[in-house]
Design a protein around this motif. Structure first.
Motif, PDB file in Angstrom:
ATOM      1  N   ILE A 344       0.814  -1.216   0.000  1.00  0.00           N
ATOM      2  CA  ILE A 344       0.000   0.000   0.000  1.00  0.00           C
ATOM      3  C   ILE A 344       0.845   1.263   0.000  1.00  0.00           C
ATOM      4  CG2 ILE A 344      -1.970  -1.123   1.073  1.00  0.00           C
ATOM      5  CD1 ILE A 344      -1.070   0.024   3.742  1.00  0.00           C
ATOM      6  N   SER A 345       2.138   1.135   0.292  1.00  0.00           N
ATOM      7  CA  SER A 345       3.040   2.272   0.215  1.00  0.00           C
ATOM      8  C   SER A 345       4.453   1.730   0.023  1.00  0.00           C
ATOM      9  CB  SER A 345       2.951   3.161   1.457  1.00  0.00           C
ATOM     10  OG  SER A 345       3.485   2.504   2.584  1.00  0.00           O
ATOM     11  N   LEU A 350      -0.112  -4.704   3.381  1.00  0.00           N
ATOM     12  CA  LEU A 350      -1.339  -5.046   4.098  1.00  0.00           C
ATOM     13  C   LEU A 350      -1.850  -6.390   3.593  1.00  0.00           C
ATOM     14  CD1 LEU A 350      -3.548  -4.105   6.116  1.00  0.00           C
ATOM     15  CD2 LEU A 350      -4.743  -3.101   4.157  1.00  0.00           C
ATOM     16  N   ALA A 351      -2.253  -7.262   4.529  1.00  0.00           N
ATOM     17  CA  ALA A 351      -2.765  -8.587   4.170  1.00  0.00           C
ATOM     18  C   ALA A 351      -3.971  -8.917   5.029  1.00  0.00           C
ATOM     19  CB  ALA A 351      -1.686  -9.648   4.361  1.00  0.00           C
ATOM     20  N   ALA A 352      -4.897  -9.676   4.445  1.00  0.00           N
ATOM     21  CA  ALA A 352      -6.089 -10.141   5.163  1.00  0.00           C
ATOM     22  C   ALA A 352      -6.332 -11.600   4.799  1.00  0.00           C
ATOM     23  CB  ALA A 352      -7.308  -9.290   4.817  1.00  0.00           C
ATOM     24  N   ALA A 399     -14.270  -4.137   1.108  1.00  0.00           N
ATOM     25  CA  ALA A 399     -14.955  -2.857   0.950  1.00  0.00           C
ATOM     26  C   ALA A 399     -14.235  -1.748   1.706  1.00  0.00           C
ATOM     27  CB  ALA A 399     -16.401  -2.980   1.429  1.00  0.00           C
ATOM     28  N   ILE A 400     -13.786  -2.047   2.929  1.00  0.00           N
ATOM     29  CA  ILE A 400     -13.067  -1.045   3.716  1.00  0.00           C
ATOM     30  C   ILE A 400     -11.755  -0.666   3.035  1.00  0.00           C
ATOM     31  CG2 ILE A 400     -11.911  -0.618   5.914  1.00  0.00           C
ATOM     32  CD1 ILE A 400     -14.019  -2.382   7.229  1.00  0.00           C
ATOM     33  N   TYR A 401     -11.048  -1.674   2.513  1.00  0.00           N
ATOM     34  CA  TYR A 401      -9.767  -1.398   1.847  1.00  0.00           C
ATOM     35  C   TYR A 401      -9.958  -0.502   0.625  1.00  0.00           C
ATOM     36  CZ  TYR A 401      -5.772  -2.082  -1.197  1.00  0.00           C
ATOM     37  OH  TYR A 401      -4.716  -1.872  -2.040  1.00  0.00           O
ATOM     38  N   LEU A 402     -10.959  -0.816  -0.200  1.00  0.00           N
ATOM     39  CA  LEU A 402     -11.193  -0.004  -1.403  1.00  0.00           C
ATOM     40  C   LEU A 402     -11.533   1.434  -1.039  1.00  0.00           C
ATOM     41  CD1 LEU A 402     -13.223  -2.538  -3.592  1.00  0.00           C
ATOM     42  CD2 LEU A 402     -10.816  -1.891  -3.830  1.00  0.00           C
ATOM     43  N   ALA A 403     -12.329   1.605   0.028  1.00  0.00           N
ATOM     44  CA  ALA A 403     -12.680   2.960   0.443  1.00  0.00           C
ATOM     45  C   ALA A 403     -11.461   3.720   0.968  1.00  0.00           C
ATOM     46  CB  ALA A 403     -13.774   2.899   1.514  1.00  0.00           C
ATOM     47  N   VAL A 404     -10.662   3.052   1.824  1.00  0.00           N
ATOM     48  CA  VAL A 404      -9.460   3.699   2.365  1.00  0.00           C
ATOM     49  C   VAL A 404      -8.445   3.966   1.263  1.00  0.00           C
ATOM     50  CG1 VAL A 404      -7.514   3.370   3.931  1.00  0.00           C
ATOM     51  CG2 VAL A 404      -9.803   2.716   4.653  1.00  0.00           C
ATOM     52  N   GLN A 405      -8.337   3.019   0.325  1.00  0.00           N
ATOM     53  CA  GLN A 405      -7.396   3.183  -0.785  1.00  0.00           C
ATOM     54  C   GLN A 405      -7.739   4.409  -1.625  1.00  0.00           C
ATOM     55  OE1 GLN A 405      -4.733   1.494  -1.455  1.00  0.00           O
ATOM     56  NE2 GLN A 405      -4.275   1.695  -3.623  1.00  0.00           N
ATOM     57  N   ARG A 410      -4.361   6.622  -1.822  1.00  0.00           N
ATOM     58  CA  ARG A 410      -3.970   7.160  -3.129  1.00  0.00           C
ATOM     59  C   ARG A 410      -3.710   8.661  -3.100  1.00  0.00           C
ATOM     60  NH1 ARG A 410      -7.857   3.908  -7.466  1.00  0.00           N
ATOM     61  NH2 ARG A 410      -6.862   1.847  -7.183  1.00  0.00           N
ATOM     62  N   PRO A 411      -4.582   9.462  -2.462  1.00  0.00           N
ATOM     63  CA  PRO A 411      -4.249  10.896  -2.368  1.00  0.00           C
ATOM     64  C   PRO A 411      -2.937  11.148  -1.632  1.00  0.00           C
ATOM     65  CG  PRO A 411      -6.565  10.542  -1.869  1.00  0.00           C
ATOM     66  CD  PRO A 411      -5.938   9.200  -1.944  1.00  0.00           C
ATOM     67  N   TYR A 412      -2.662  10.368  -0.580  1.00  0.00           N
ATOM     68  CA  TYR A 412      -1.415  10.561   0.172  1.00  0.00           C
ATOM     69  C   TYR A 412      -0.200  10.205  -0.683  1.00  0.00           C
ATOM     70  CZ  TYR A 412       2.327   9.622   3.491  1.00  0.00           C
ATOM     71  OH  TYR A 412       3.535   9.594   4.133  1.00  0.00           O
ATOM     72  N   VAL A 413      -0.270   9.055  -1.372  1.00  0.00           N
ATOM     73  CA  VAL A 413       0.863   8.634  -2.213  1.00  0.00           C
ATOM     74  C   VAL A 413       1.079   9.606  -3.352  1.00  0.00           C
ATOM     75  CG1 VAL A 413       1.682   6.817  -3.759  1.00  0.00           C
ATOM     76  CG2 VAL A 413       0.606   6.203  -1.597  1.00  0.00           C
ATOM     77  N   ARG A 414      -0.038  10.096  -3.949  1.00  0.00           N
ATOM     78  CA  ARG A 414       0.079  11.056  -5.046  1.00  0.00           C
ATOM     79  C   ARG A 414       0.727  12.348  -4.564  1.00  0.00           C
ATOM     80  NH1 ARG A 414      -4.957  11.856  -5.967  1.00  0.00           N
ATOM     81  NH2 ARG A 414      -5.211   9.905  -7.136  1.00  0.00           N
ATOM     82  N   ALA A 415       0.291  12.821  -3.396  1.00  0.00           N
ATOM     83  CA  ALA A 415       0.882  14.048  -2.849  1.00  0.00           C
ATOM     84  C   ALA A 415       2.357  13.849  -2.515  1.00  0.00           C
ATOM     85  CB  ALA A 415       0.105  14.478  -1.609  1.00  0.00           C
TER      86      ALA A 415
END
Length: 560
Positions: A344-345, A350-352, A399-405, A410-415
C-alpha cells in the motif's frame, strides 16, 4: 570514500555512453566510429562565429573526454562502477591505474563489503511484532433470550482477549559476531507474563555459523539453547538445535534438526525432526517461481499430525498483489484459509486472511507490515461455520480497503510523489538549465551538417526525420490538468542518420547530443514522424528503449 562517491553520483546525470550513442558493451571500433563522427560535427575550426566556435570547443572537449575514458579499459571500469565523479577524485586511493578491470571490480566489491559491515555496526536493526486478539463472536452468536433485560443487552460485546508484544535489536560486536537482544510480553484473558532472551551468533566461515541463546521468563523459567547452520554442498544445508528449559517441574530437554536440499532451481525440499514436548517429523516441498509459491507439507507427531497444501499467486503489478489459499487437515480437524496481500506504500504491506475450520469456526486475520514492524489483528468471529460470518469476513475487509485506498492512501501517495518530484526539480534546476543551453548550442552547430545529410537522403529517397519530439506526452483525456512537456529534437536525430538508418541504444535519450531532460523524474518518450522511400512512418518509443529505424511496422497506412 565509496559512500561519498555514490552521494555525488546522484546529481551527476551525464552519461558518456549516451553522449556517444553507443551500447554499454560497445567495442573499441564502435567507440572510434562514433567519436570520429562527432568530432567532424563539433570541430571548432569549422565555425567562424566566435560564439559558435566557443560552444563547439566545449562540446568537442566533452566528446573527447568521453572517448578517452571509454577507450581506456581501466578508466572505463572505474566509470562503470563509480561514474564520472570517480574519475575526478584527486589522489585516487581506491585502485591503482595499473590494475586490470577485473581487479578494479574485485577491489570495489571488497570496499562495498567493508562499507556494508560499517553500516551494519551503526544500526541496531530493530524488529517487532504487536498482536491484538479480538473476540467478536457476539456479532454472530447471539444470546438475546438470556440477556434481553440486561442494560445494553441489545448491543453485541466485542472485547480484546489477548495481546502479545515482542521486540528485538541487533548489536554487531565484530565482523563475525552479533548479539541479539529480544523480549516479549503476553496476556490472555487477564493473565500473562514475559520473557527476555540474549542470543550471540558467530559466523565461523562462508559455509556456516553457530549461536548460543540464554533466556528467562516468569512462566517457563531459565532457558539455554544452541543452534548451528552448515552448508553441506552447494545445493544442501543442515541446521541443528538443542536446548534445556528449566521450570518448577524440572528440566525439559528438546532438540531438532532440519535438512534442506535444492531439488531444482526453484524447488526446495525440507526434512525436519523435532524431539521434546511436541515431537514430530515433518517433510515439505516448496516451489517458488515468479508468478507463484506452492507448499506441500506432511507432519507426523504428537499431539498433531496433519497434511497441508497452500498456493500463492503473484500478480506482476506495481503493488505486488498476491492471492493465496490453503487447506490443512489432521487429527485436530480441517482448516481452509484464503486471503490477499498488497503493497500500500513504499514500506507498508497489508494482508487479510479468512480462516474457516472445524471445530475452530470462522476467523479474520489482518496483518500490516511497516518496515521491520509487524502488526497482527486476529479476529475470532464465530465458533461455528455460519454463511453470514464467512460473507462479512470476506466482503467487509475488501470494501473497507477499497474505500481507504481511494479516499486516503492514493491521495497521500500522489501528494508524496508530487512533493518528491518538486524537490528533485529544484535540486536539478541549475543542471538542467546548463544542459538546455548546451543542447541549444549543439543544435546550432548541427545545422550545416543536417542540410548535407537531408540533401543526400533526398537524392536516394532515404530516411528523413520530419518531426521528432522528446518528453512527456499526455494521451489520457481524463488528465486534463496535465500538459505535455516536450522538446523538438528533429535536428539532433537527423544528424544521427547514417546510410538511411537511425540507431539509438538502450539508454535514456536525455544524454544524446542536442537533447536534455524537459521533465525531471517523469516518464518520457520519443515520438518520430519520418519519411522513407516516399512513405510516411510514425513511431512512439520509450525513453530507455532501443530504436532502430526505418521499419515496415512504422508505416502509416494511407486511406483510399
Amino acid at each position: 570514500m565509496a559512500t561519498t562517491l555514490e552521494n555525488e553520483m546522484e546529481v551527476d546525470n551525464e552519461d558518456y555512453y549516451s553522449l556517444l550513442n553507443v551500447r554499454r558493451e560497445a567495442t573499441l571500433e564502435e567507440l572510434k566510429s562514433s567519436y570520429r563522427r562527432l568530432c567532424m560535427l563539433y570541430h571548432p575550426d569549422k565555425h567562424r562565429d566566435p560564439e559558435l566556435k566557443r560552444q563547439a570547443e566545449h562540446l568537442f572537449n566533452s566528446v573527447h573526454q568521453a572517448y578517452e575514458v571509454l577507450s581506456d579499459p581501466q578508466s572505463r571500469a572505474i566509470y562503470d562502477i563509480f561514474g564520472k565523479r570517480g574519475l575526478e577524485v584527486e589522489g585516487w586511493e581506491v585502485v591503482e591505474r595499473k590494475r586490470t578491470p577485473a581487479e578494479i571490480r574485485e577491489e570495489y566489491e571488497r570496499l562495498q563489503r567493508e562499507k556494508d559491515e560499517r553500516r551494519l555496526q551503526q544500526r541496531t536493526n530493530p524488529k517487532g511484532t504487536i498482536s491484538v486478539g479480538i473476540d467478536a463472536t457476539e456479532l454472530f452468536d447471539h444470546y438475546d433470550e438470556d440477556f434481553e433485560d440486561a442494560p445494553g443487552g441489545g448491543f453485541p460485546h466485542i472485547e480484546i482477549n489477548r495481546m502479545h508484544i515482542s521486540q528485538s535489536i541487533e548489536a554487531p560486536l565484530t565482523n563475525t559476531d552479533t548479539a541479539v537482544l529480544s523480549g516479549s510480553l503476553s496476556t490472555h484473558n487477564g493473565t500473562g507474563g514475559g520473557t527476555i532472551n540474549l542470543c550471540v551468533r558467530r559466523v565461523t566461515s562462508a559455509r556456516g555459523w553457530g549461536e548460543l541463546e540464554f533466556g528467562a521468563g516468569d512462566i517457563r523459567g531459565p532457558l539455554f539453547g544452541m543452534k548451528v547452520f552448515r552448508n553441506v554442498t552447494a545445493r544442501c544445508f543442515v541446521t541443528g538445535q538443542c536446548g534445556l528449559q528449566f521450570s518448577s517441574r524440572g528440566v525439559r530437554p528438546n532438540a531438532s534438526t532440519m535438512m534442506a536440499r535444492h531439488l531444482d532451481q526453484k524447488t526446495m525440499g525440507y526434512l525436519q525432526w523435532r524431539w521434546g514436548s511436541q515431537s514430530a517429523m515433518t517433510t515439505s516441498i516448496v516451489r517458488d517461481t515468479k508468478t507463484g509459491h506452492f507448499t506441500l507439507a506432511l507432519q507426523l507427531g504428537i499431539p498433531h499430525s496433519y497434511l497441508m497444501m497452500s498456493y500463492q499467486y503473484k500478480f506482476q503489478d506495481e503493488d505486488q498483489t498476491k492471492l493465496k489459499g490453503s487447506i490443512k487437515t489432521g487429527f485436530f480437524g480441517t482448516v481452509v484459509e484464503y486471503g490477499a496481500e498488497r503493497k500500500i506504500s513504499r514500506h507498508s504491506v497489508l494482508a487479510a486472511t479468512v480462516s474457516i475450520g472445524v471445530p475452530q469456526g470462522v476467523s479474520l486475520k489482518i496483518r500490516l507490515n511497516r518496515a521491520n514492524q509487524t502488526y497482527l489483528f486476529p479476529i475470532h468471529l464465530t465458533d461455528q461455520i455460519l454463511p453470514s460470518a464467512v460473507f462479512y469476513a470476506t466482503v467487509g475487509p475488501l470494501a473497507i480497503y477499497l474505500a481507504v485506498q481511494k479516499l486516503i492512501i492514493r491521495p497521500y501517495v500522489r501528494a508524496q510523489k508530487e512533493q518528491d518530484l518538486e524537490k528533485q526539480k529544484e535540486d536539478s534546476a541549475s543542471e538542467i538549465a546548463r544542459r538546455k543551453q548546451e543542447a541549444e548550442a549543439a543544435v546550432l552547430l548541427m545545422q550545416e551538417s543536417v542540410k548535407r545529410i537531408i540533401d543526400a537522403e533526398e537524392s536516394k529517397m532515404g530516411l528523413i526525420i520530419l518531426n521528432a519530439w522528446y518528453g512527456k506526452f499526455v494521451t489520457d483525456n481524463t488528465q486534463k490538468h496535465e500538459r505535455a512537456k516536450v522538446i523538438d529534437v528533429t535536428v539532433p536525430l537527423q544528424c544521427l542518420v547514417k546510410d538511411s538508418k537511425l540507431i539509438l541504444t538502450e539508454a535514456s535519450k536525455a544524454g544524446l547530443p542536442g537533447f536534455y531532460d524537459p521533465c525531471v523524474g517523469e516518464d518520457k518518450s520519443l515520438k518520430l514522424l519520418y519519411q522513407f522511400r516516399g512513405a510516411m512512418h510514425q513511431v512512439l518509443s520509450g525513453d530507455a528503449d532501443p530504436l532502430n529505424i526505418p521499419k515496415q511496422s512504422h508505416k502509416i497506412q494511407q486511406e483510399t
